[in-house]
Design a protein around this motif. Structure first.
Motif, PDB file in Angstrom:
ATOM      1  N   THR A  35       0.735  -0.817  -0.019  1.00  0.00           N
ATOM      2  CA  THR A  35      -0.256  -0.160  -0.029  1.00  0.00           C
ATOM      3  C   THR A  35       1.086   1.098  -0.212  1.00  0.00           C
ATOM      4  N   PRO A  36       0.042   1.986  -0.415  1.00  0.00           N
ATOM      5  CA  PRO A  36       1.304   3.689  -0.662  1.00  0.00           C
ATOM      6  C   PRO A  36       1.913   4.096   1.340  1.00  0.00           C
ATOM      7  N   ASP A  37       1.269   3.859   2.339  1.00  0.00           N
ATOM      8  CA  ASP A  37       1.807   3.557   3.902  1.00  0.00           C
ATOM      9  C   ASP A  37       2.996   2.661   3.626  1.00  0.00           C
ATOM     10  N   GLN A  38       3.113   1.348   3.250  1.00  0.00           N
ATOM     11  CA  GLN A  38       4.339   0.342   3.208  1.00  0.00           C
ATOM     12  C   GLN A  38       4.750   0.867   2.402  1.00  0.00           C
ATOM     13  N   GLN A  39       4.834   1.575   1.188  1.00  0.00           N
ATOM     14  CA  GLN A  39       6.021   1.931   0.422  1.00  0.00           C
ATOM     15  C   GLN A  39       6.928   3.083   1.117  1.00  0.00           C
ATOM     16  N   ALA A  40       6.056   3.482   1.813  1.00  0.00           N
ATOM     17  CA  ALA A  40       7.250   4.515   2.609  1.00  0.00           C
ATOM     18  C   ALA A  40       8.148   4.006   3.131  1.00  0.00           C
ATOM     19  N   VAL A  41       8.002   2.500   3.284  1.00  0.00           N
ATOM     20  CA  VAL A  41       8.705   2.115   4.256  1.00  0.00           C
ATOM     21  C   VAL A  41       9.362   0.641   4.131  1.00  0.00           C
ATOM     22  N   ALA A  42       9.203   0.563   2.411  1.00  0.00           N
ATOM     23  CA  ALA A  42       9.728   0.027   2.452  1.00  0.00           C
ATOM     24  C   ALA A  42       9.564  -0.115   0.129  1.00  0.00           C
ATOM     25  N   PRO A  43      10.581   0.886   0.245  1.00  0.00           N
ATOM     26  CA  PRO A  43      10.898   1.423  -1.213  1.00  0.00           C
ATOM     27  C   PRO A  43      11.324   0.085  -2.004  1.00  0.00           C
ATOM     28  N   GLY A  44      10.424   0.816  -3.300  1.00  0.00           N
ATOM     29  CA  GLY A  44      10.651  -0.216  -4.253  1.00  0.00           C
ATOM     30  C   GLY A  44       9.798  -1.028  -4.883  1.00  0.00           C
ATOM     31  N   LEU A  45       9.768  -0.850  -3.638  1.00  0.00           N
ATOM     32  CA  LEU A  45       8.247  -2.648  -3.735  1.00  0.00           C
ATOM     33  C   LEU A  45       6.874  -2.475  -4.787  1.00  0.00           C
ATOM     34  N   SER A  46       6.407  -1.187  -5.418  1.00  0.00           N
ATOM     35  CA  SER A  46       5.634  -0.915  -5.749  1.00  0.00           C
ATOM     36  C   SER A  46       6.200  -0.503  -7.352  1.00  0.00           C
ATOM     37  N   ASP A  47       4.806  -0.827  -8.054  1.00  0.00           N
ATOM     38  CA  ASP A  47       4.816  -0.843  -9.556  1.00  0.00           C
ATOM     39  C   ASP A  47       4.485   0.566  -9.514  1.00  0.00           C
ATOM     40  N   GLN A  48       4.105   1.209  -9.209  1.00  0.00           N
ATOM     41  CA  GLN A  48       2.771   2.785  -9.489  1.00  0.00           C
ATOM     42  C   GLN A  48       4.085   3.619  -8.267  1.00  0.00           C
ATOM     43  N   ALA A  49       4.245   4.963  -9.173  1.00  0.00           N
ATOM     44  CA  ALA A  49       5.278   5.812  -8.130  1.00  0.00           C
ATOM     45  C   ALA A  49       4.905   7.564  -8.908  1.00  0.00           C
ATOM     46  N   ALA A  50       4.697   8.607  -7.671  1.00  0.00           N
ATOM     47  CA  ALA A  50       4.573   9.347  -9.016  1.00  0.00           C
ATOM     48  C   ALA A  50       4.080   9.508 -10.175  1.00  0.00           C
ATOM     49  N   GLY A  51       2.624   8.517  -9.794  1.00  0.00           N
ATOM     50  CA  GLY A  51       2.596   9.388 -11.167  1.00  0.00           C
ATOM     51  C   GLY A  51       2.744   8.106 -12.137  1.00  0.00           C
ATOM     52  N   HIS A  72       7.076  -1.436 -20.566  1.00  0.00           N
ATOM     53  CA  HIS A  72       7.198  -0.088 -21.001  1.00  0.00           C
ATOM     54  C   HIS A  72       6.672   1.074 -19.533  1.00  0.00           C
ATOM     55  N   ILE A  73       6.785   1.832 -19.332  1.00  0.00           N
ATOM     56  CA  ILE A  73       6.530   3.209 -18.001  1.00  0.00           C
ATOM     57  C   ILE A  73       5.539   3.565 -19.035  1.00  0.00           C
ATOM     58  N   SER A  74       4.205   3.659 -18.136  1.00  0.00           N
ATOM     59  CA  SER A  74       3.431   4.603 -18.952  1.00  0.00           C
ATOM     60  C   SER A  74       4.267   6.190 -17.741  1.00  0.00           C
ATOM     61  N   GLY A  75       3.372   7.686 -18.428  1.00  0.00           N
ATOM     62  CA  GLY A  75       3.337   8.343 -17.456  1.00  0.00           C
ATOM     63  C   GLY A  75       2.005   8.865 -16.596  1.00  0.00           C
ATOM     64  N   VAL A 147      11.971   4.122  -8.649  1.00  0.00           N
ATOM     65  CA  VAL A 147      12.533   2.530  -9.049  1.00  0.00           C
ATOM     66  C   VAL A 147      11.004   1.944  -8.504  1.00  0.00           C
ATOM     67  N   LEU A 148      10.066   1.245  -9.743  1.00  0.00           N
ATOM     68  CA  LEU A 148       9.471   0.554 -10.201  1.00  0.00           C
ATOM     69  C   LEU A 148      10.035  -0.965 -10.023  1.00  0.00           C
ATOM     70  N   SER A 149       8.737  -1.555  -8.943  1.00  0.00           N
ATOM     71  CA  SER A 149       8.938  -2.944  -9.745  1.00  0.00           C
ATOM     72  C   SER A 149       8.300  -3.853  -9.802  1.00  0.00           C
ATOM     73  N   ARG A 150       7.927  -5.471 -10.590  1.00  0.00           N
ATOM     74  CA  ARG A 150       6.968  -6.242 -10.324  1.00  0.00           C
ATOM     75  C   ARG A 150       7.586  -7.637  -9.675  1.00  0.00           C
ATOM     76  N   THR A 151       7.203  -8.443  -9.781  1.00  0.00           N
ATOM     77  CA  THR A 151       7.655 -10.363  -9.447  1.00  0.00           C
ATOM     78  C   THR A 151       6.636 -11.065 -10.972  1.00  0.00           C
ATOM     79  N   VAL A 152       7.710 -11.848 -10.693  1.00  0.00           N
ATOM     80  CA  VAL A 152       7.934 -12.806 -12.494  1.00  0.00           C
ATOM     81  C   VAL A 152       8.073 -14.076 -11.947  1.00  0.00           C
ATOM     82  N   PRO A 153       7.189 -14.593 -12.160  1.00  0.00           N
ATOM     83  CA  PRO A 153       7.520 -16.580 -12.072  1.00  0.00           C
ATOM     84  C   PRO A 153       7.918 -16.673 -12.822  1.00  0.00           C
ATOM     85  N   VAL A 154       8.677 -17.763 -12.140  1.00  0.00           N
ATOM     86  CA  VAL A 154       9.233 -18.878 -13.193  1.00  0.00           C
ATOM     87  C   VAL A 154       8.876 -20.172 -13.174  1.00  0.00           C
TER      88      VAL A 154
END
Length: 290
Positions: A35-51, A72-75, A147-154
């Motif tokens: 969540t946005p609150d969690q993102q504050a203490v877990a940087p880089g673990l979201s696929d969205q930031a600053a729009g 790709h990264i959308s604005g 820094v944005l991220s997603r998980t990928v299963p292999v």
């Protein structure tokens, strides 16, 4: 009980993955993005930031299967971003690591005119991976480095590895790297001395705008730390010591990946460190962004 302890308790039993997205939050953990609150203490673990949003990642679905990794990264306007600011000699840094902090890779994909990033890709082993995109959109200024991220299963059968114990020395490709300094929540300096066959290495190649590059991830959930190199290429000695300023968002175990280049080849030394809440005992932060 954490997932890591569950695996330890059953003696490293094998987990069968069939492409089910487990979410890398706690190794093989909660599939919910922070969540946005969690993102504050877990940087880089979201696929969205600053729009800005990191798209779904297209990649081979199984290990040892050659293919292409794309995204790709959308604005803020929803359109793919096609302009990026060069930072550390590249327009985007792709950091990929498996949930147990193994299979680390630092790569630089190509950008197409339509905003698609792509790179030839083969997974070395099955598992759950987190893919980080570290970039500055547009021509600089706001919002700065994201820094944005997603998980990928292999898919496949994988045995998760325990995190290595904290040790001050790592060896890689005939090099010995010795770490000094502490990682703390107050910030401090981490220093790495590089030798080969007992001889200090004093001719490191410039690599990504510095004599070494450091990625730091919190072992518990792979939260991404920004670290800052000390000194500048051409003004600082090219070894044997390279140093960085880092500040941990919390106490606990962290994994450090030190990339350095020598004689045209890049090497990665890996460390585990325990971050404390103690005040730093080294100098102030100087130098540029990681």
């Amino acid at each position: 009980m954490s997932d890591r302890r569950k695996f330890a308790a059953i003696g490293g039993a094998l987990l069968l993955l069939f492409g089910v997205a487990l979410g890398i939050g706690a190794l093989v953990g909660d599939p919910t993005e922070p969540t946005p609150d969690q993102q504050a203490v877990a940087p880089g673990l979201s696929d969205q930031a600053a729009g800005y949003t990191l798209s779904e990642i297209s990649a081979p679905s199984a290990a040892n299967q050659p293919g292409t990794l794309r995204f790709h990264i959308s604005g803020p306007d929803g359109a793919p971003v096609t302009e990026f600011t060069t930072q550390h000699d590249k327009k985007l840094h792709l950091i990929v690591v498996r949930s147990d902090t193994t299979e680390y890779r630092h790569a630089h994909p190509d950008l197409a005119a339509d905003g698609t990033w792509s790179i030839d890709w083969t997974w070395n082993a099955p598992g759950e991976y987190r893919v980080f995109a570290d970039f500055v959109p547009g021509s600089g200024g706001d919002p700065g480095d994201l820094v944005l991220s997603r998980t990928v299963p292999v898919a496949g059968t994988v045995g998760l590895q325990p995190i290595p114990p904290p040790l001050p020395v790592a060896t890689v490709d005939g090099f010995t790297v010795t770490r000094t300094g502490e990682l703390t929540t107050a910030g401090g300096e981490l220093r790495f001395d590089i030798t080969r066959d007992g001889v200090p290495v004093t001719d490191l190649d410039p690599y990504l705008g510095a004599y070494a590059h450091l990625v730091a991830l919190r072992a518990e959930d792979l939260a991404y730390l920004h670290v800052h190199p000390q000194g500048e290429v051409g003004k600082s000695p090219p070894g044997p010591q390279v140093s960085f300023h880092a500040q941990a968002p919390s106490t606990g175990a962290y994994r450090l990946y030190l990339d350095f280049s020598h004689a045209g080849a890049v090497h990665t030394a890996e460390f585990t460190v325990e971050a404390s809440a103690e005040a730093p005992t080294t100098g102030d932060h100087t130098g540029g962004h990681r």
